[in-house]
Scaffold this motif. Sequence first.
Motif, PDB file in Angstrom:
ATOM      1  N   HIS A   1      -4.573 -16.066  -8.667  1.00 24.04           N
ATOM      2  CA  HIS A   1      -3.642 -15.800  -7.568  1.00 24.04           C
ATOM      3  C   HIS A   1      -2.973 -14.446  -7.757  1.00 24.04           C
ATOM      4  CE1 HIS A   1      -3.958 -20.211  -7.359  1.00 24.04           C
ATOM      5  NE2 HIS A   1      -3.884 -19.990  -6.071  1.00 24.04           N
ATOM      6  N   TRP A   2      -2.574 -14.147  -8.975  1.00 26.24           N
ATOM      7  CA  TRP A   2      -1.918 -12.866  -9.233  1.00 26.24           C
ATOM      8  C   TRP A   2      -2.889 -11.708  -9.074  1.00 26.24           C
ATOM      9  CZ3 TRP A   2       1.936 -10.017  -8.765  1.00 26.24           C
ATOM     10  CH2 TRP A   2       2.038  -8.798  -9.419  1.00 26.24           C
ATOM     11  N   LEU A   3      -4.120 -11.891  -9.511  1.00 27.65           N
ATOM     12  CA  LEU A   3      -5.105 -10.809  -9.385  1.00 27.65           C
ATOM     13  C   LEU A   3      -5.283 -10.418  -7.915  1.00 27.65           C
ATOM     14  CD1 LEU A   3      -7.762 -11.960 -11.996  1.00 27.65           C
ATOM     15  CD2 LEU A   3      -5.997 -10.203 -12.255  1.00 27.65           C
ATOM     16  N   SER A   4      -5.259 -11.389  -7.031  1.00 25.11           N
ATOM     17  CA  SER A   4      -5.384 -11.107  -5.595  1.00 25.11           C
ATOM     18  C   SER A   4      -4.103 -10.490  -5.036  1.00 25.11           C
ATOM     19  CB  SER A   4      -5.695 -12.393  -4.832  1.00 25.11           C
ATOM     20  OG  SER A   4      -6.878 -12.968  -5.299  1.00 25.11           O
ATOM     21  N   MET A   5      -2.975 -10.963  -5.494  1.00 23.34           N
ATOM     22  CA  MET A   5      -1.679 -10.506  -4.993  1.00 23.34           C
ATOM     23  C   MET A   5      -1.291  -9.119  -5.477  1.00 23.34           C
ATOM     24  SD  MET A   5       1.158 -13.446  -5.171  1.00 23.34           S
ATOM     25  CE  MET A   5       2.599 -12.601  -4.603  1.00 23.34           C
ATOM     26  N   GLN A   6      -1.747  -8.759  -6.653  1.00 22.16           N
ATOM     27  CA  GLN A   6      -1.311  -7.507  -7.277  1.00 22.16           C
ATOM     28  C   GLN A   6      -1.586  -6.309  -6.374  1.00 22.16           C
ATOM     29  OE1 GLN A   6      -3.067  -6.737 -11.104  1.00 22.16           O
ATOM     30  NE2 GLN A   6      -1.569  -5.185 -11.583  1.00 22.16           N
ATOM     31  N   GLU A   7      -2.741  -6.277  -5.750  1.00 24.31           N
ATOM     32  CA  GLU A   7      -3.081  -5.159  -4.874  1.00 24.31           C
ATOM     33  C   GLU A   7      -2.141  -5.089  -3.666  1.00 24.31           C
ATOM     34  OE1 GLU A   7      -6.940  -3.563  -2.404  1.00 24.31           O
ATOM     35  OE2 GLU A   7      -7.274  -4.842  -4.153  1.00 24.31           O
ATOM     36  N   VAL A   8      -1.793  -6.227  -3.114  1.00 24.95           N
ATOM     37  CA  VAL A   8      -0.866  -6.275  -1.981  1.00 24.95           C
ATOM     38  C   VAL A   8       0.517  -5.783  -2.407  1.00 24.95           C
ATOM     39  CG1 VAL A   8       0.303  -7.808  -0.340  1.00 24.95           C
ATOM     40  CG2 VAL A   8      -2.126  -8.143  -0.862  1.00 24.95           C
ATOM     41  N   VAL A   9       0.966  -6.224  -3.578  1.00 32.47           N
ATOM     42  CA  VAL A   9       2.278  -5.811  -4.100  1.00 32.47           C
ATOM     43  C   VAL A   9       2.315  -4.295  -4.300  1.00 32.47           C
ATOM     44  CG1 VAL A   9       3.801  -5.983  -6.108  1.00 32.47           C
ATOM     45  CG2 VAL A   9       2.813  -8.046  -5.116  1.00 32.47           C
ATOM     46  N   GLU A  10       1.234  -3.736  -4.825  1.00 29.32           N
ATOM     47  CA  GLU A  10       1.181  -2.287  -5.030  1.00 29.32           C
ATOM     48  C   GLU A  10       1.227  -1.534  -3.698  1.00 29.32           C
ATOM     49  OE1 GLU A  10      -2.293  -1.829  -7.498  1.00 29.32           O
ATOM     50  OE2 GLU A  10      -1.197  -2.442  -9.298  1.00 29.32           O
ATOM     51  N   LYS A  11       0.536  -2.044  -2.683  1.00 31.40           N
ATOM     52  CA  LYS A  11       0.564  -1.410  -1.357  1.00 31.40           C
ATOM     53  C   LYS A  11       1.957  -1.474  -0.737  1.00 31.40           C
ATOM     54  CE  LYS A  11      -3.678  -0.108  -0.811  1.00 31.40           C
ATOM     55  NZ  LYS A  11      -4.025   1.303  -0.815  1.00 31.40           N
ATOM     56  N   LEU A  12       2.637  -2.600  -0.905  1.00 29.27           N
ATOM     57  CA  LEU A  12       4.005  -2.714  -0.395  1.00 29.27           C
ATOM     58  C   LEU A  12       4.917  -1.688  -1.064  1.00 29.27           C
ATOM     59  CD1 LEU A  12       4.315  -6.582  -0.217  1.00 29.27           C
ATOM     60  CD2 LEU A  12       4.378  -4.995   1.727  1.00 29.27           C
ATOM     61  N   SER A  13       4.720  -1.489  -2.352  1.00 28.41           N
ATOM     62  CA  SER A  13       5.504  -0.496  -3.079  1.00 28.41           C
ATOM     63  C   SER A  13       5.228   0.910  -2.546  1.00 28.41           C
ATOM     64  CB  SER A  13       5.181  -0.569  -4.573  1.00 28.41           C
ATOM     65  OG  SER A  13       5.859   0.449  -5.261  1.00 28.41           O
ATOM     66  N   GLU A  14       3.960   1.200  -2.291  1.00 32.35           N
ATOM     67  CA  GLU A  14       3.578   2.513  -1.746  1.00 32.35           C
ATOM     68  C   GLU A  14       4.252   2.770  -0.393  1.00 32.35           C
ATOM     69  OE1 GLU A  14      -0.663   2.792  -1.493  1.00 32.35           O
ATOM     70  OE2 GLU A  14      -0.915   2.531  -3.659  1.00 32.35           O
ATOM     71  N   ARG A  15       4.526   1.703   0.344  1.00 34.71           N
ATOM     72  CA  ARG A  15       5.145   1.827   1.674  1.00 34.71           C
ATOM     73  C   ARG A  15       6.666   1.860   1.613  1.00 34.71           C
ATOM     74  NH1 ARG A  15       1.227  -1.730   5.602  1.00 34.71           N
ATOM     75  NH2 ARG A  15      -0.651  -0.591   5.047  1.00 34.71           N
ATOM     76  N   GLY A  16       7.209   1.944   0.386  1.00 32.15           N
ATOM     77  CA  GLY A  16       8.643   2.142   0.244  1.00 32.15           C
ATOM     78  C   GLY A  16       9.449   0.927  -0.145  1.00 32.15           C
ATOM     79  N   HIS A  17       8.793  -0.202  -0.346  1.00 33.91           N
ATOM     80  CA  HIS A  17       9.518  -1.409  -0.742  1.00 33.91           C
ATOM     81  C   HIS A  17       9.805  -1.378  -2.241  1.00 33.91           C
ATOM     82  CE1 HIS A  17       8.931  -3.455   3.102  1.00 33.91           C
ATOM     83  NE2 HIS A  17       7.707  -2.939   3.095  1.00 33.91           N
ATOM     84  N   GLU A  18      10.959  -1.880  -2.627  1.00 29.18           N
ATOM     85  CA  GLU A  18      11.305  -2.048  -4.035  1.00 29.18           C
ATOM     86  C   GLU A  18      10.875  -3.468  -4.408  1.00 29.18           C
ATOM     87  OE1 GLU A  18      15.257  -2.467  -6.811  1.00 29.18           O
ATOM     88  OE2 GLU A  18      15.405  -1.316  -4.955  1.00 29.18           O
ATOM     89  N   VAL A  19       9.920  -3.582  -5.337  1.00 29.69           N
ATOM     90  CA  VAL A  19       9.333  -4.880  -5.648  1.00 29.69           C
ATOM     91  C   VAL A  19       9.662  -5.292  -7.078  1.00 29.69           C
ATOM     92  CG1 VAL A  19       7.193  -6.219  -5.748  1.00 29.69           C
ATOM     93  CG2 VAL A  19       7.420  -4.379  -4.070  1.00 29.69           C
ATOM     94  N   VAL A  20      10.153  -6.521  -7.222  1.00 27.09           N
ATOM     95  CA  VAL A  20      10.394  -7.129  -8.531  1.00 27.09           C
ATOM     96  C   VAL A  20       9.522  -8.375  -8.610  1.00 27.09           C
ATOM     97  CG1 VAL A  20      12.079  -8.244 -10.037  1.00 27.09           C
ATOM     98  CG2 VAL A  20      12.748  -6.266  -8.669  1.00 27.09           C
ATOM     99  N   VAL A  21       8.734  -8.479  -9.684  1.00 27.18           N
ATOM    100  CA  VAL A  21       7.872  -9.633  -9.900  1.00 27.18           C
ATOM    101  C   VAL A  21       8.522 -10.501 -10.976  1.00 27.18           C
ATOM    102  CG1 VAL A  21       5.580 -10.403 -10.629  1.00 27.18           C
ATOM    103  CG2 VAL A  21       5.821  -8.313  -9.267  1.00 27.18           C
ATOM    104  N   LEU A  22       8.782 -11.760 -10.648  1.00 23.33           N
ATOM    105  CA  LEU A  22       9.370 -12.698 -11.590  1.00 23.33           C
ATOM    106  C   LEU A  22       8.234 -13.465 -12.258  1.00 23.33           C
ATOM    107  CD1 LEU A  22      11.934 -14.022 -12.742  1.00 23.33           C
ATOM    108  CD2 LEU A  22      11.793 -15.666 -10.865  1.00 23.33           C
ATOM    109  N   ALA A  23       8.143 -13.353 -13.588  1.00 20.75           N
ATOM    110  CA  ALA A  23       7.031 -13.966 -14.319  1.00 20.75           C
ATOM    111  C   ALA A  23       7.548 -14.673 -15.564  1.00 20.75           C
ATOM    112  CB  ALA A  23       6.035 -12.888 -14.731  1.00 20.75           C
TER     113      ALA A  23
END
Length: 68
Positions: free
Chosen positions: A15-37
């Motif tokens: 699930h994370w392997l699929s999500m990681q790319e989306v999270v990186e794209k959101l960051s590129e678009r200016g979002h501040e992303v925190v991943v809780l693990a």
Amino acid sequence: SEGGKLLVVPMLGSHWLSMQEVVEKLSERGHEVVVLAPEVSWQMETTQAYKVVTHPVSQTLEELDNAF
């Protein structure tokens, strides 16, 4: 779109392997992303695209490996 703050709580493994790319794209678009693990996890590292915050768990890495 305007950048916002996002908290991401992914499932471990594929699930994370699929999500990681989306999270990186959101960051590129200016979002501040925190991943809780969990402290014990696979493949979750802090990068420039997002920050990883860990939380304590009672499982060891060996127990996690055995569960899968």
